[in-house]
Design a protein around this motif. Sequence first.
Motif, PDB file in Angstrom:
ATOM      1  N   TYR A  94      -3.778  34.543  14.213  1.00 23.26           N
ATOM      2  CA  TYR A  94      -3.677  34.391  12.763  1.00 23.26           C
ATOM      3  C   TYR A  94      -4.965  33.687  12.100  1.00 23.26           C
ATOM      4  O   TYR A  94      -5.390  34.216  11.009  1.00 23.26           O
ATOM      5  N   TYR A  95      -5.640  32.698  12.928  1.00 21.56           N
ATOM      6  CA  TYR A  95      -7.019  32.162  12.361  1.00 21.56           C
ATOM      7  C   TYR A  95      -8.143  33.169  12.634  1.00 21.56           C
ATOM      8  O   TYR A  95      -9.194  33.191  11.708  1.00 21.56           O
ATOM      9  N   SER A  96      -8.138  33.946  13.607  1.00 23.28           N
ATOM     10  CA  SER A  96      -9.126  34.904  14.011  1.00 23.28           C
ATOM     11  C   SER A  96      -8.939  36.262  13.363  1.00 23.28           C
ATOM     12  O   SER A  96      -9.866  36.920  12.988  1.00 23.28           O
ATOM     13  N   LYS A  97      -7.838  36.599  12.879  1.00 24.17           N
ATOM     14  CA  LYS A  97      -7.579  37.860  12.125  1.00 24.17           C
ATOM     15  C   LYS A  97      -7.674  39.046  13.332  1.00 24.17           C
ATOM     16  O   LYS A  97      -7.861  40.114  13.012  1.00 24.17           O
ATOM     17  N   ALA A  98      -7.701  38.505  14.639  1.00 16.84           N
ATOM     18  CA  ALA A  98      -7.938  39.736  15.733  1.00 16.84           C
ATOM     19  C   ALA A  98      -6.842  40.547  16.007  1.00 16.84           C
ATOM     20  O   ALA A  98      -6.996  41.369  16.622  1.00 16.84           O
ATOM     21  N   LEU A  99      -5.718  39.880  15.710  1.00 13.06           N
ATOM     22  CA  LEU A  99      -4.434  40.599  16.373  1.00 13.06           C
ATOM     23  C   LEU A  99      -3.478  40.850  15.003  1.00 13.06           C
ATOM     24  O   LEU A  99      -3.695  40.033  14.023  1.00 13.06           O
ATOM     25  N   ARG A 100      -2.936  42.093  15.344  1.00 17.51           N
ATOM     26  CA  ARG A 100      -2.208  42.344  14.348  1.00 17.51           C
ATOM     27  C   ARG A 100      -0.910  43.422  14.773  1.00 17.51           C
ATOM     28  O   ARG A 100      -1.210  44.039  15.696  1.00 17.51           O
ATOM     29  N   ALA A 101      -0.118  43.561  13.787  1.00 18.19           N
ATOM     30  CA  ALA A 101       1.031  44.623  14.309  1.00 18.19           C
ATOM     31  C   ALA A 101       0.549  45.970  14.020  1.00 18.19           C
ATOM     32  O   ALA A 101      -0.535  46.173  13.226  1.00 18.19           O
ATOM     33  N   PRO A 102       1.060  47.089  14.771  1.00 20.75           N
ATOM     34  CA  PRO A 102       0.352  48.422  14.319  1.00 20.75           C
ATOM     35  C   PRO A 102       0.439  48.606  12.664  1.00 20.75           C
ATOM     36  O   PRO A 102       1.485  48.093  12.329  1.00 20.75           O
ATOM     37  N   GLU A 103      -0.310  49.533  12.135  1.00 14.92           N
ATOM     38  CA  GLU A 103      -0.057  50.050  10.800  1.00 14.92           C
ATOM     39  C   GLU A 103       1.179  51.199  10.834  1.00 14.92           C
ATOM     40  O   GLU A 103       1.234  51.912  11.593  1.00 14.92           O
ATOM     41  N   ALA A 104       1.893  50.960   9.949  1.00 16.42           N
ATOM     42  CA  ALA A 104       3.222  51.863   9.893  1.00 16.42           C
ATOM     43  C   ALA A 104       2.775  53.136   9.232  1.00 16.42           C
ATOM     44  O   ALA A 104       1.742  53.192   8.204  1.00 16.42           O
TER      45      ALA A 104
ATOM     46  N   VAL B 223      -1.354  34.453  30.975  1.00 11.71           N
ATOM     47  CA  VAL B 223      -0.695  35.335  30.068  1.00 11.71           C
ATOM     48  C   VAL B 223      -1.850  35.295  28.788  1.00 11.71           C
ATOM     49  O   VAL B 223      -2.591  36.323  28.433  1.00 11.71           O
ATOM     50  N   ASP B 224      -2.202  34.110  28.582  1.00 15.89           N
ATOM     51  CA  ASP B 224      -3.452  34.018  27.313  1.00 15.89           C
ATOM     52  C   ASP B 224      -4.714  34.481  27.799  1.00 15.89           C
ATOM     53  O   ASP B 224      -5.524  35.416  27.055  1.00 15.89           O
ATOM     54  N   TRP B 225      -5.126  34.240  29.126  1.00 17.43           N
ATOM     55  CA  TRP B 225      -6.130  34.830  29.653  1.00 17.43           C
ATOM     56  C   TRP B 225      -6.426  36.240  29.700  1.00 17.43           C
ATOM     57  O   TRP B 225      -7.272  36.947  29.397  1.00 17.43           O
ATOM     58  N   ILE B 226      -5.321  36.896  30.344  1.00 18.02           N
ATOM     59  CA  ILE B 226      -5.359  38.248  30.285  1.00 18.02           C
ATOM     60  C   ILE B 226      -5.103  38.939  28.838  1.00 18.02           C
ATOM     61  O   ILE B 226      -5.894  39.896  28.427  1.00 18.02           O
ATOM     62  N   HIS B 227      -4.302  38.356  27.998  1.00 19.01           N
ATOM     63  CA  HIS B 227      -4.344  38.828  26.472  1.00 19.01           C
ATOM     64  C   HIS B 227      -5.681  38.790  25.727  1.00 19.01           C
ATOM     65  O   HIS B 227      -6.125  39.818  25.306  1.00 19.01           O
ATOM     66  N   TRP B 228      -6.527  37.750  26.180  1.00 16.37           N
ATOM     67  CA  TRP B 228      -8.065  37.830  25.516  1.00 16.37           C
ATOM     68  C   TRP B 228      -8.717  38.685  26.175  1.00 16.37           C
ATOM     69  O   TRP B 228      -9.554  39.379  25.430  1.00 16.37           O
ATOM     70  N   ILE B 229      -8.712  39.177  27.431  1.00 15.22           N
ATOM     71  CA  ILE B 229      -9.340  40.128  27.912  1.00 15.22           C
ATOM     72  C   ILE B 229      -8.928  41.414  27.547  1.00 15.22           C
ATOM     73  O   ILE B 229      -9.570  42.145  26.991  1.00 15.22           O
ATOM     74  N   THR B 230      -7.610  41.813  27.564  1.00 15.29           N
ATOM     75  CA  THR B 230      -7.116  43.095  26.855  1.00 15.29           C
ATOM     76  C   THR B 230      -7.291  43.292  25.511  1.00 15.29           C
ATOM     77  O   THR B 230      -7.279  44.488  25.023  1.00 15.29           O
ATOM     78  N   SER B 231      -7.284  42.345  24.762  1.00 14.84           N
ATOM     79  CA  SER B 231      -7.389  42.459  23.392  1.00 14.84           C
ATOM     80  C   SER B 231      -9.090  42.947  23.158  1.00 14.84           C
ATOM     81  O   SER B 231      -9.101  43.351  21.884  1.00 14.84           O
ATOM     82  N   ALA B 232      -9.856  43.071  23.925  1.00 14.06           N
ATOM     83  CA  ALA B 232     -11.412  43.363  23.488  1.00 14.06           C
ATOM     84  C   ALA B 232     -11.195  44.914  23.092  1.00 14.06           C
ATOM     85  O   ALA B 232     -10.286  45.697  23.693  1.00 14.06           O
TER      86      ALA B 232
ATOM     87  N   LYS C 209      -8.970  25.548  32.683  1.00 15.91           N
ATOM     88  CA  LYS C 209      -7.584  26.314  32.998  1.00 15.91           C
ATOM     89  C   LYS C 209      -6.906  27.125  31.851  1.00 15.91           C
ATOM     90  O   LYS C 209      -5.972  28.041  32.162  1.00 15.91           O
ATOM     91  N   GLN C 210      -7.464  26.830  30.490  1.00 15.42           N
ATOM     92  CA  GLN C 210      -7.047  27.851  29.799  1.00 15.42           C
ATOM     93  C   GLN C 210      -8.285  28.250  28.888  1.00 15.42           C
ATOM     94  O   GLN C 210      -9.213  27.706  28.846  1.00 15.42           O
ATOM     95  N   VAL C 211      -8.005  29.470  28.461  1.00 12.29           N
ATOM     96  CA  VAL C 211      -9.205  30.157  27.714  1.00 12.29           C
ATOM     97  C   VAL C 211      -9.501  29.405  26.293  1.00 12.29           C
ATOM     98  O   VAL C 211      -8.491  29.109  25.538  1.00 12.29           O
ATOM     99  N   CYS C 212     -10.599  28.983  26.271  1.00  8.66           N
ATOM    100  CA  CYS C 212     -10.840  28.028  25.173  1.00  8.66           C
ATOM    101  C   CYS C 212     -11.268  28.632  23.830  1.00  8.66           C
ATOM    102  O   CYS C 212     -11.248  28.068  22.857  1.00  8.66           O
ATOM    103  N   CYS C 213     -11.422  29.800  23.813  1.00  5.78           N
ATOM    104  CA  CYS C 213     -11.902  30.727  22.603  1.00  5.78           C
ATOM    105  C   CYS C 213     -11.113  31.637  22.146  1.00  5.78           C
ATOM    106  O   CYS C 213     -11.569  32.754  21.584  1.00  5.78           O
ATOM    107  N   PHE C 214      -9.795  31.648  22.288  1.00  2.00           N
ATOM    108  CA  PHE C 214      -9.103  32.500  21.935  1.00  2.00           C
ATOM    109  C   PHE C 214      -7.808  31.997  21.126  1.00  2.00           C
ATOM    110  O   PHE C 214      -6.932  31.183  21.425  1.00  2.00           O
ATOM    111  N   ASP C 215      -7.637  32.814  19.794  1.00  2.00           N
ATOM    112  CA  ASP C 215      -6.353  32.373  19.074  1.00  2.00           C
ATOM    113  C   ASP C 215      -5.290  33.293  19.242  1.00  2.00           C
ATOM    114  O   ASP C 215      -5.477  34.347  18.839  1.00  2.00           O
TER     115      ASP C 215
END
Length: 184
Positions: A171-181, A130-139, A161-167
């Motif tokens: 929270y720490y990377s500020k790369a993910l967020r809920a959509p803007e309303a 799940v995390d590998w795919i999320h890291w890839i698709t969040s590009a 076995k785990q993606v090493c560079c993905f939060d």
Amino acid sequence: MTTIAAKSRFVAKLLRPAKPGDDASWAFVVLPREASEQLPRRGRTSVEGTINGQPFQATLEPDGQLSHWLQVNSALLEAAGAAVGDVVTLELTPVKKEPEPDIPADLQQALASAAEARKVWNSTTTLARVDWIHWITSAKQLKTRAKRISDACDMLASGKKQVCCFDSSGYYSKALRAPEAENS
């Protein structure tokens, strides 16, 4: 993944995304932090639940604030008798076993041509996939996505076995967020 069945019950307002993409018929809910804290992880998490008593299963997305958000499609809105702007009652319980994620076609193709990477991929946990795919698709750009797929195959082939560079919480990377309303 086995989790304890911690049910959360809360009310929340259905929001319309400011940028809904090609399908403007969906809404979303940001979980209160207390509800999110009942979940087993801050990254993508699958739940079973109800919205206004209507059952559903979904994968919650991290909001980058140590909580999650839920996309509510038009069919679920209709079944729940709800519309954007309504305050709805939700009950959520983490799934007992995280479902196997859908592997994007471009990642499937890359893994098919990288035997060592595929071997390690197959030996990882569902949550790691799940995390590998999320890291890839969040590009945000195709070029970045292609590089992440290449890097994933290299890392997997080297035994990671785990993606090493993905939060996965954002929270720490500020790369993910809920959509803007949308302003109402």
